[in-house]
Design a protein around this motif. Structure first.
Motif, mmCIF file in Angstrom:
data_model
loop_
_atom_site.group_PDB
_atom_site.id
_atom_site.type_symbol
_atom_site.label_atom_id
_atom_site.label_comp_id
_atom_site.label_asym_id
_atom_site.label_seq_id
_atom_site.Cartn_x
_atom_site.Cartn_y
_atom_site.Cartn_z
ATOM 1 N N UNK A 51 -37.620 39.907 -14.462
ATOM 2 C CA UNK A 51 -38.661 40.163 -15.767
ATOM 3 C C UNK A 51 -39.749 40.736 -15.260
ATOM 4 N N UNK A 52 -40.011 39.581 -15.471
ATOM 5 C CA UNK A 52 -41.979 38.744 -15.308
ATOM 6 C C UNK A 52 -42.607 38.874 -13.826
ATOM 7 N N UNK A 79 -41.591 51.069 -13.224
ATOM 8 C CA UNK A 79 -41.612 49.498 -13.053
ATOM 9 C C UNK A 79 -40.941 50.125 -14.702
ATOM 10 N N UNK A 80 -40.854 50.441 -15.274
ATOM 11 C CA UNK A 80 -39.899 51.151 -16.236
ATOM 12 C C UNK A 80 -38.682 51.946 -16.014
ATOM 13 N N UNK A 81 -38.375 52.279 -14.741
ATOM 14 C CA UNK A 81 -37.201 52.128 -14.307
ATOM 15 C C UNK A 81 -36.270 51.213 -13.995
ATOM 16 N N UNK A 82 -37.436 50.250 -13.537
ATOM 17 C CA UNK A 82 -36.270 49.114 -12.603
ATOM 18 C C UNK A 82 -35.341 48.399 -13.940
ATOM 19 N N UNK A 83 -36.324 48.030 -15.512
ATOM 20 C CA UNK A 83 -36.297 47.228 -16.483
ATOM 21 C C UNK A 83 -35.182 47.893 -17.034
ATOM 22 N N UNK A 144 -33.750 41.487 -25.691
ATOM 23 C CA UNK A 144 -35.237 41.061 -24.798
ATOM 24 C C UNK A 144 -36.029 42.131 -24.108
ATOM 25 N N UNK A 145 -34.724 43.035 -23.082
ATOM 26 C CA UNK A 145 -35.012 44.027 -22.143
ATOM 27 C C UNK A 145 -35.556 45.103 -23.288
#
Length: 328
Positions: A51-52, A79-83, A144-145
């Motif tokens: 994540x970081x 970045x949003x799509x990856x998370x 967390x996610x």
């Protein structure tokens, strides 16, 4: 720790088995090694790293000097799509590989649940008991996610709104169709509080597009072309929004660079600088590229003449004072 977990655990075990080490130090090393060898900790280690790492890549990319809103929006969206995809794909495989190197069981430890006292007879017991893995996902992973997704979405919405308002000005050579262009110009007209005329802006953009060379399309290049060709007065409704667009900071890194320059200028050795001198030195430091192209010889001559004139007038006043004193 993500890729050196095995070496760290071996080092802690070696310290705990060392006869020369202090008893408290050996006990602490053994406790740390035991905690590192828990499967839940290995999963949290993998999740935090993945994540970081993705967020750090996006943050470093957005701190570039030439960063614009269009590129920043695509970076945040990626970045949003990856998370979001990471929430669905999971983390088990990477944590399992680390656990296998440490000879750790890839299973979750069950937790003791506190029994709730029944206040009334008609209350029924909750017969469903979640598995340890479901509890770990609910209490740690999903929490967390989802917090990360919510935080990034709020920033993405802000960038998306700026992109919808200013995005059509980033490539003037490739403007949208007339009806869409009119809509964008009127939205910008409402945003700038009547500083420009939306209809005139649409007409100016369609005319200036035919005058621009093929290699001139970015806002900075268009402004430089208008300045060199002395056409800023002919296209005032284009000149104003382009200047505002180039001063909109994408991230706080632009402001932090200015404060970093001030920290280099105003040190403890020069703590008595006035506001005017500090502002002038800051402008010279920030705009160092322009300052390096300037010819300082003429500036130094004018500065020397002004100082020399003050010295001459002061000396002349002293001379007349002495002459008057001598006559007395």
């Amino acid at each position: 720790m993500r890729y050196e977990t095995n070496n760290i655990v071996n080092a802690l075990i070696e310290i705990s088995d060392s006869p020369n080490a202090d008893a408290g130090l050996r006990h602490e090393a053994q406790c740390l090694a035991d905690n590192l060898c828990e499967f839940e900790f290995l999963i949290s280690l993998v999740v935090w790293y993945d994540l970081l790492f993705q967020i750090n890549v996006a943050s470093k990319s957005m701190q570039g000097i030439t960063m614009d809103i269009i590129t920043a929006t695509s970076i945040v969206k990626g970045c949003l799509n990856y998370i979001i995809s990471y929430r669905n794909t999971g983390y088990f495989s990477s944590a399992k590989k680390i656990a296998e190197t440490l000879n750790v069981e890839t299973s979750f430890k069950p937790k003791r649940h506190r029994l709730t006292k029944i206040q009334f007879q008609y209350e029924s017991l909750d017969n469903y008991e979640p598995t340890p893995e479901e509890e770990f996902k609910r209490d740690f992973f999903y929490c967390l996610i989802d917090t990360s997704i919510t935080s990034i979405q709020s920033r993405f919405e802000q960038l998306e709104s700026h992109k919808n308002t200013w995005g059509f000005l980033y490539n003037i050579y490739d403007l949208p169709e007339h009806d869409t262009l009119v809509k964008h110009c009127m939205d910008l007209h409402n945003t700038l509080k009547n500083d420009i005329n939306g209809v005139d802006l649409c007409v100016e953009l369609e005319h200036i597009k035919t005058l621009l060379p093929k290699d001139v399309s970015s806002p900075k290049a268009v402004l430089e072309y208008m300045l060199q060709s002395n056409t800023s007065d002919l296209f005032p409704n284009t000149w104003i929004p382009l200047r505002i667009l180039l001063t909109i900071p994408v991230t706080v890194a632009s402001g932090e660079r200015s404060f970093s320059k001030l920290k280099l200028i105003k040190t403890y050795l020069r703590s008595t600088l006035g506001d005017e001198k500090l502002t002038s030195l800051a402008i010279l430091s920030i705009e160092n590229e322009i300052a390096q192209r300037m010819d300082f010889s003429e500036i130094i001559k004018n500065f020397a003449k002004s100082k020399a004139r003050k010295v001459f007038i002061k000396a002349l006043g002293i001379f007349f004072f002495l002459l008057k004193y001598i006559n007395k």
